[in-house]
Design a protein around this motif. Structure first.
Motif, PDB file in Angstrom:
ATOM      1  N   GLY A  77      19.334  94.911  53.509  1.00 50.43           N
ATOM      2  CA  GLY A  77      19.729  93.502  53.552  1.00 50.43           C
ATOM      3  C   GLY A  77      19.077  92.763  54.705  1.00 50.43           C
ATOM      4  N   VAL A  78      19.096  93.378  55.888  1.00 47.48           N
ATOM      5  CA  VAL A  78      18.542  92.694  57.047  1.00 47.48           C
ATOM      6  C   VAL A  78      17.010  92.629  56.928  1.00 47.48           C
ATOM      7  CG1 VAL A  78      18.417  92.673  59.558  1.00 47.48           C
ATOM      8  CG2 VAL A  78      20.510  93.386  58.436  1.00 47.48           C
ATOM      9  N   THR A 130      20.268  90.646  64.136  1.00 48.94           N
ATOM     10  CA  THR A 130      20.024  92.058  64.406  1.00 48.94           C
ATOM     11  C   THR A 130      20.981  92.644  65.454  1.00 48.94           C
ATOM     12  OG1 THR A 130      18.281  91.306  65.886  1.00 48.94           O
ATOM     13  CG2 THR A 130      17.603  92.090  63.739  1.00 48.94           C
ATOM     14  N   LEU A 131      21.722  91.748  66.139  1.00 52.43           N
ATOM     15  CA  LEU A 131      22.613  92.218  67.205  1.00 52.43           C
ATOM     16  C   LEU A 131      23.626  93.265  66.727  1.00 52.43           C
ATOM     17  CD1 LEU A 131      23.198  91.806  70.214  1.00 52.43           C
ATOM     18  CD2 LEU A 131      24.874  90.066  69.574  1.00 52.43           C
ATOM     19  N   ILE A 145      25.060  93.339  58.368  1.00 53.67           N
ATOM     20  CA  ILE A 145      25.505  93.001  57.010  1.00 53.67           C
ATOM     21  C   ILE A 145      24.983  94.046  56.025  1.00 53.67           C
ATOM     22  CG2 ILE A 145      23.529  91.430  56.712  1.00 53.67           C
ATOM     23  CD1 ILE A 145      25.393  89.741  54.906  1.00 53.67           C
ATOM     24  N   ALA A 146      25.890  94.559  55.171  1.00 53.01           N
ATOM     25  CA  ALA A 146      25.510  95.655  54.282  1.00 53.01           C
ATOM     26  C   ALA A 146      25.602  95.256  52.815  1.00 53.01           C
ATOM     27  CB  ALA A 146      26.407  96.872  54.541  1.00 53.01           C
ATOM     28  N   ALA A 166      25.700  87.445  60.197  1.00 56.30           N
ATOM     29  CA  ALA A 166      24.646  86.981  59.290  1.00 56.30           C
ATOM     30  C   ALA A 166      24.914  85.555  58.830  1.00 56.30           C
ATOM     31  CB  ALA A 166      24.545  87.926  58.090  1.00 56.30           C
ATOM     32  N   ILE A 167      26.190  85.226  58.584  1.00 58.98           N
ATOM     33  CA  ILE A 167      26.524  83.859  58.160  1.00 58.98           C
ATOM     34  C   ILE A 167      26.130  82.868  59.248  1.00 58.98           C
ATOM     35  CG2 ILE A 167      28.456  82.294  57.732  1.00 58.98           C
ATOM     36  CD1 ILE A 167      29.834  84.601  56.228  1.00 58.98           C
ATOM     37  N   LEU A 168      26.465  83.218  60.469  1.00 56.77           N
ATOM     38  CA  LEU A 168      26.122  82.345  61.591  1.00 56.77           C
ATOM     39  C   LEU A 168      24.602  82.221  61.731  1.00 56.77           C
ATOM     40  CD1 LEU A 168      27.729  80.759  63.556  1.00 56.77           C
ATOM     41  CD2 LEU A 168      27.625  82.635  65.185  1.00 56.77           C
ATOM     42  N   ALA A 169      23.919  83.346  61.619  1.00 60.61           N
ATOM     43  CA  ALA A 169      22.466  83.345  61.752  1.00 60.61           C
ATOM     44  C   ALA A 169      21.821  82.488  60.660  1.00 60.61           C
ATOM     45  CB  ALA A 169      21.928  84.775  61.681  1.00 60.61           C
ATOM     46  N   VAL A 170      22.328  82.609  59.437  1.00 66.87           N
ATOM     47  CA  VAL A 170      21.750  81.828  58.337  1.00 66.87           C
ATOM     48  C   VAL A 170      21.974  80.337  58.565  1.00 66.87           C
ATOM     49  CG1 VAL A 170      22.104  81.269  55.904  1.00 66.87           C
ATOM     50  CG2 VAL A 170      21.715  83.623  56.593  1.00 66.87           C
ATOM     51  N   HIS A 171      23.129  79.983  59.104  1.00 61.09           N
ATOM     52  CA  HIS A 171      23.355  78.569  59.434  1.00 61.09           C
ATOM     53  C   HIS A 171      22.306  78.062  60.421  1.00 61.09           C
ATOM     54  CE1 HIS A 171      27.590  78.558  57.770  1.00 61.09           C
ATOM     55  NE2 HIS A 171      27.133  77.391  57.418  1.00 61.09           N
TER      56      HIS A 171
END
Lengths: 532, 59, 410
Positions: A77-78, A130-131, A145-146, A166-171
């Motif tokens: 996913g990542v 990636t954190l 995220i899996a 991941a949600i935060l990163a995508v935002h």
């Protein structure tokens, strides 16, 4: 050299901007920002590549050798999120930053500070993404995220805090892309040199213009979808939970309303670039300029009305199946116009095959495979067998590696001498090209057959009949990965030095960007060119 | 692209664009930037509007 | 051949390094090759399959037919288009002295005609050659109800399939039968590695089976390649498809939608048998169910429950809570020393204590992978597995739950 640059006055702020790290943090210069985008993209390309090499190593043989399934699911996913949002999109934005002002005769992008902000949102977002891997090493949380890059609910509702990261990163990545898009649109609309009408705009700018509008139309929908996911996870809403009156398929509709145009968002800048490269090395004008512009627009419009072909097996009503099948097939028509124009541009030219041209030609062939397999994937009757299988994995890697990444490599080799003022090593470039093409096909061609034989995607371990093709694919992937070190080395050497090039660089190069010196002056077009 | 490159079927005129070049006047440049900022805000508003449409979905 | 040779010669002078470096790779590979079977036993069989597996349903045959036809069409398109391009790359090169033409679009009626011909061909291929058979096939594929002989209900759950025959009143769970040691490479892999289950679905040949799909947790996808059907199982919704198996045999497939940790370990195995054999199987299953129902009435000894519970645990629970009850925290908590297990079983009113052991196993925990086993396990199985968990992994509750107690809670 041409007069426009030699007679130019010294830039008024020459020597005033800070040096060292502060130069890069505070720069509003489109070339500096373009360089940062491209560097970031290259680094993330290797980060995402390392992740998938770990995956391919695990898949080399049946059985679990290197990792547990949970970690495997996180890596795939990542890998996808990194490659799409942090490698391909920034590469295209880097191209736009560097080249648009040069191509349309502007001194810089229209909104330089927005430009700086847009870039500097990327590194924090990449770290957020990636954190969770690192945190898990210290026993915090259960990793990244899996759910695959698609965030499908309810799996993502069930997932650990990697999903929230991941949600935060995508935002953040989305905000960055939207700012970049706004800048590109307003620059193209407002900063063109006198006489450059929209129908004289370089095709690269046209491709990016459509991409920018697609981003503005679809990224908010993705942001909305993942926000709804976040509230489902933590604030008791039931958008995607049937028990509370929601619908898991709603998420797929929202996600792919963004996700399908995203494919064209990644590809349109490359399609815009191709005619420039083909015309340059064929020493012949671009064929069918208007037809290509109209095709870009048609593909842009079609791309937002075909999304449901990504979940044909979810059980859609029959009329919906037909609508999405035929509208998807219709995309092949404008796409065929582009292929026709590319080949017609080469036809009866005086071709030579420097590295960018080699990449461009192979891009056409391999992207052709992606397009043709896409055509049959659109067919609902056959799709039931292809769907969720390795056939799809092979298809979209032909689209996004051969179509996207190799398109970006075309651009890098084509413009690198313009950016640095030095010629790259043609010998290393060709070595990189051949290794990439051969190992790419060795990696992904077997995956078509794996899919047909019935191997599902995203499985960490597989039945014995899939062993041979998987082993081939893994060998290919490692050669492919290692070959990219040549690419990085070649760029590094070219930045550091090499034979000097003039402004034109390529014998057959046409366009405003080649009228400036290589590298171009700090403020690209301080003197306005006039296009007749 | 060079001038005239897009006239279908016509050869390209060789005139370099710098022949008719004039410096960007500060007034012209700031007018272009102001127009860009206005359009930028409108586009940003459009993005926000699409995002907020999600509020209409029943939860 | 000559075409490729030409193209290669074009750039050959610049990449003399390639041949030597790729030779190097091959030599390395060859050296590794004999090691592979010794390193991982059971991989000896070579299977290069380039197309779908043998179809055994009308839909699969139609899909294969359509696929072959489409592959032919796109191969022809590919060859023709790129033959033109490669011809041009050979003839229209600067190095052979070709002078570049200056045209940038079609001129005159004839050129417009040739520019539009490929477009028309593609239009025909898209909407006639490919479109019409596709429409027919899809209508057939989606017609689940006409003359359906029986219904099979498939419920996906992390990470197993539950099958239910509503007409016959049979219900059971089918889980992966491949031993964990094979997956961990501790023992040789069997022939049907990862494609074998403890209880396969049994279906009669020559009958149209309407398959209803749903899920208890996340989205799964039920796929048997030889049937040519693939359909998502969506929690809270019912989806359907159908199969009519024409040939007796054992057919294997897998879950096709990423559904969490053990997505790769929930196979589908279907035994297709002649109808009399199917009816006999139904009778034996019914007798089994009846015996199970009877056994929930009687009082079980603790040892009996623990022995039965161990079996249930190893099928239903071990994927997450692991063989020693250590779990995989934080996603999958440990059972060894668990607070839930240490708490009371029932409250003062004889109802399961909230968030207690019985409640957790029967009703699951919302928002996590812990599902409700109320409807998937029998009274005996629930009582047995709870008793087993309370007296294993170092948990020494010493008490037990009787099947009759579970039955009373339903």
């Amino acid at each position: 050299m041409n007069t426009a640059t030699t007679t130019q006055p010294t830039p008024h702020d020459a020597g005033h901007y800070p040096g060292g790290l502060m130069r890069w943090l505070t720069t509003t210069n489109h070339k500096d920002i373009g360089t940062m985008y491209l560097t970031f993209s290259l680094i993330m390309f290797f980060v995402g590549g390392l992740m998938i090499l770990a995956v391919r190593a695990e898949l080399f043989q049946p059985g679990l050798q290197l990792m547990q399934p949970e970690f495997f699911n996180q890596l795939i996913g990542v890998h996808a999120l990194v490659m799409i949002f942090a490698a391909l999109m920034p590469a295209a934005t880097g191209f736009a930053n560097w080249m648009l002002p040069l191509m349309i005769g502007a001194p810089d992008m229209a909104l330089p500070r927005l430009n700086n902000w847009g870039f500097w949102l990327l590194p924090p977002a990449a770290i957020l993404l990636t954190l969770p891997f690192t945190l898990a090493l210290f026993g915090i949380g259960d990793g990244a995220i899996a759910t695959g890059w698609t965030f499908y609910a309810p799996l993502s509702v069930q997932g650990g805090m990697g999903v929230d990261f991941a949600i935060l990163a995508v935002h953040i990545l989305g905000i960055s892309s939207i700012m970049g898009s706004i800048n590109i649109i307003v620059t193209i609309f407002n900063m063109r040199a006198p006489g450059m009408t929209m129908m004289k705009l370089p095709l690269f700018a046209w491709g990016w213009l459509i991409t920018a509008f697609l981003l503005i139309a679809t990224l908010p929908v993705l942001a909305g979808a993942v926000t709804m996911l976040l509230t489902d996870r933590h604030f008791g809403t039931h958008f995607f939970d049937a028990a509370g009156g929601g619908d898991p398929i709603l998420f797929q509709h929202l996600f792919w309303f963004f996700g399908h145009p995203e494919v064209y968002i990644l590809l349109l800048p490359v399609w815009g670039l191709m005619p420039h490269v083909l015309a340059t090395f064929s020493r012949k004008p671009t064929y069918g300029y208007k037809a290509q512009v109209y095709s870009f627009i048609a593909i842009g419009l079609l791309s937002v009305v075909v999304w449901a072909h990504h979940f044909f097996t979810a059980g859609l009503p029959v009329p919906a199946l037909f609508y999405f099948m035929f509208s998807t097939m219709a995309i092949s028509l404008p796409l065929a116009v582009l292929f026709f124009c590319w080949i017609a541009t080469m036809w009866k030219g005086a071709m030579s095959f420097e590295t960018p041209m080699l990449f461009a030609v192979v891009f056409i062939v391999l992207f052709g495979i992606a397009g043709l397999t896409g055509l049959i994937l659109a067919d609902v009757a056959a799709d039931a067998q292809y769907h969720h299988s390795y056939f799809v994995v092979a298809h979209f890697h032909y689209a996004l590696f051969a179509g996207g990444i190799m398109g970006v490599m075309t651009g890098v080799y084509y413009w690198l001498p313009k950016w640095t003022g030095h010629m790259y090593s043609e010998k290393l470039g060709k070595l990189h090209f051949w290794l990439t093409v051969i190992s790419f096909n060795l990696t992904f061609m077997p995956q078509f057959f794996l899919g047909l034989a019935g191997m599902p995607r995203r499985i960490p371990d597989y039945a014995l009949q899939f062993a041979e093709f998987n082993a081939m694919s893994t060998v290919g992937a490692f050669i492919l990965g290692l070959s990219q070190l040549i690419f990085a080395w070649n760029i590094w050497c070219c930045v550091r030095g090499g034979p000097k090039v003039d402004g034109r660089v390529w014998e057959g190069a046409e366009g405003l960007e080649w009228e400036l010196s290589s590298p171009p002056p700090h403020h690209s077009w301080e003197t306005q060119p006039v296009i007749k | 692209m060079k001038p005239g490159n897009f006239q279908i079927g016509e050869p390209m005129p060789p005139a370099p664009p710098s022949a008719n070049a004039a410096a960007f006047s500060p007034a012209d440049l700031s007018a272009r930037r102001a127009a860009s900022r206005r359009l930028g805000w409108w586009l940003g508003a459009a993005v926000l509007a699409i995002y907020l449409l999600g509020l209409l979905i029943p939860r | 051949m000559t075409i490729t040779a030409h193209f290669l010669r074009e750039t050959a002078h610049c990449c003399a390094g390639i041949s030597s470096s790729s030779l190097l790779t091959w030599r390395h590979l060859r050296r590794l090759a004999p090691l592979a079977p010794a390193w991982l036993p059971g991989v000896a069989q070579a299977a290069y399959s380039f197309n779908f597996p043998e179809p055994v349903t009308p839909i699969a045959r139609e899909t294969l037919h359509i696929h072959n036809e489409f592959m032919l069409i796109i191969t022809v398109l590919f060859v023709v288009v790129f033959a033109i391009m490669i011809y041009s790359m050979i003839r229209h090169r600067k190095s052979v002295g070709h002078q570049a033409a200056r045209f940038s679009g079609p001129r005159g009626a004839l050129q417009w005609f040739w520019a539009l011909v490929p477009f028309a061909i593609l239009l025909f291929i898209d909407f006639v050659l490919m479109g019409i058979p596709a429409v027919k096939a899809v209508i057939n594929m989606e017609d689940t109800q006409t003359r359906a002989d029986m219904v099979l209900k498939v419920t996906g759950m992390q990470w197993k399939w539950q099958y239910e025959y509503p007409e016959a009143g049979i219900k059971f769970i089918s889980t992966l039968a491949t031993p964990r040691d094979q997956i961990a490479n501790a023992e040789a892999k069997g022939e049907h590695y990862l494609l074998e289950v403890d209880q396969p679905v049994v279906l009669p040949v020559g009958k149209k089976v309407r398959v209803l799909l749903t899920s208890t947790d996340v989205i799964h996808t039920w796929w048997v390649p030889q049937f040519g059907v693939k359909r998502d199982a969506i929690p809270g919704f019912l989806r359907e498809t159908w199969v009519l198996i024409e040939k007796p045999g054992i057919y294997r497939g897998q879950c096709a939608e990423l559904c969490g940790k053990d997505h790769g370990f929930m196979p589908v195995v279907v035994h297709a048998v002649p109808e009399p054999e199917y009816l006999a199987w139904v009778d034996s299953k019914k007798a089994e169910a009846k015996a199970a129902a009877g056994s929930s009435e009687r009082t079980w000894s603790k040892d009996e429950l623990i022995a039965a519970g161990k079996e249930v645990y190893e099928k239903q629970c071990v994927a997450c809570h692991q063989s020693e009850g250590q779990g995989l925290p934080p996603a999958f908590p440990a059972l060894a020393g668990s607070k839930v297990i240490a708490g009371p079983l029932f409250d003062m009113n004889g109802k399961p204590a909230k968030d207690g052991h019985v409640d957790r196993v029967m009703n699951g925990k919302a928002g996590t992978a812990m599902q409700a086993f109320r409807n998937t396990l029998s009274d005996v199985e629930l009582a047995a597995v709870i008793t087993f968990e309370r007296n294993s992994f170092g948990n020494q509750q010493g008490d037990m739950v009787q099947p009759a107690q579970i039955k009373a809670l339903r």
